[in-house]
Design an enzyme around this catalytic site. Structure first.
Site, short mmCIF file in Angstrom:
data_model
loop_
_atom_site.label_atom_id
_atom_site.label_comp_id
_atom_site.label_asym_id
_atom_site.label_seq_id
_atom_site.Cartn_x
_atom_site.Cartn_y
_atom_site.Cartn_z
N ASN A 161 9.64 3.34 0.78
CA ASN A 161 8.19 3.56 0.70
C ASN A 161 7.66 4.42 1.84
O ASN A 161 6.52 4.26 2.27
CB ASN A 161 7.43 2.22 0.68
CG ASN A 161 7.83 1.40 -0.52
OD1 ASN A 161 8.01 1.97 -1.62
ND2 ASN A 161 8.00 0.11 -0.35
N ARG A 162 8.53 5.29 2.30
CA ARG A 162 8.13 6.25 3.35
C ARG A 162 7.66 5.57 4.64
O ARG A 162 6.86 6.13 5.40
CB ARG A 162 7.02 7.20 2.86
CG ARG A 162 7.36 7.94 1.55
CD ARG A 162 8.59 8.83 1.76
NE ARG A 162 8.82 9.77 0.66
CZ ARG A 162 9.76 9.61 -0.30
NH1 ARG A 162 10.55 8.57 -0.31
NH2 ARG A 162 9.93 10.53 -1.22
N THR A 163 8.17 4.35 4.89
CA THR A 163 7.80 3.67 6.16
C THR A 163 8.89 4.00 7.20
O THR A 163 9.49 3.10 7.80
CB THR A 163 7.71 2.15 5.96
OG1 THR A 163 8.98 1.70 5.42
CG2 THR A 163 6.59 1.77 5.03
#
Ligand SMILES: Cc1cc2nc3c(=O)[nH]c(=O)nc-3n(C[C@H](O)[C@H](O)[C@H](O)COP(=O)(O)O)c2cc1C
Length: 215
Positions: free
Chosen positions: A193-195
């Site tokens: 999740n692009r974290t």
């Protein structure tokens, strides 16, 4: 073209659950870099030592891949033609930036630094380890000059092959290493999740200040 745009836009990969915390990071960025590079090598990534190297031409940036080949006195070493555009740019402005990407393990390492001509001993030692074919092509190629056909180079290689038959091929003065003294490092671990986890290292007195960055 519309379909192709859709195709590109639909490329979407998830990254892993691997994470990177400040406790994982070595205080010394070279040690951290070699640890990650070693893990990339062990993962059998193709050419894990390929790095994009950006130089500055007057005010315009230019980039290309080169092969990172060694660490000497904490400097990153790569080899090239000293009359190539990249070398001419470095001699005029030694500020460079580089980047490694190891897609299979979702990791990127970015750096900035100052590039200087490497000691001739470093270049000589590396040149000796190159296969003969690579030594001859270094001698034969005026890198990035415009040529009319591939034969311009292969004919030159044939001539040199005869000239050096049974002899050691000397490293030409116009070919050798550059040593990059890195003054900024950035480590990126891709996450779901692009974290993503990102940390930068900046010089601070006699050590490095490590800070987390927003993905
Ligand atoms: C994976 C890869 C590795 C490369 N490694 C080198 C290298 O170590 N040294 C080099 O001079 N060129 C290397 N090249 C070629 C350069 O990308 C570039 O085409 C060439 O050096 C000319 O660059 P310049 O005109 O900016 O000087 C490599 C290319 C690729 C794709």
């Amino acid at each position: 073209m519309e379909n192709f745009s859709e195709k590109i836009q639909s490329l979407r990969n998830e990254y892993s659950d691997l994470d990177l915390t400040s406790e994982d990071l070595n205080q010394d960025p070279i040690t951290q870099f070699t640890k990650w590079l070693d893990e990339a090598i062990e993962t059998q990534i193709y050419e894990p030592n390929a790095m994009v190297l950006a130089t500055v031409d007057e005010n315009a940036p230019r980039s290309r891949y080169v092969l990172f080949k060694n660490i000497v006195n904490n400097n990153l070493i790569f080899h090239t033609h000293y009359e190539s555009p990249k070398a001419v740019e470095i001699f005029a402005n030694p500020n460079v930036s580089g980047i490694f990407y190891w897609a299979e393990i979702h990791r990127q390492v970015r750096f900035q630094g100052i590039a200087r001509k490497a000691d001739s001993q470093i270049s000589d030692e590396y040149f000796k380890t190159r296969p003969r074919g690579g030594q001859l092509s270094a001698l034969a190629s005026a890198q990035s000059n415009i040529i009319s056909s591939r034969e311009d180079v292969t004919n030159k290689i044939d001539e040199l092959e005869k000239e050096y038959e049974g002899k050691e091929i000397p490293r030409p003065d116009f070919w050798g290493g550059f040593a990059i003294e890195v003054n900024y490092w950035e480590f990126w671990q891709g996450r779901r999740n692009r974290t993503h986890d990102r940390f930068c290292y900046k010089p601070e007195e006699n050590s490095w200040k490590i800070e987390r960055m927003s993905p």
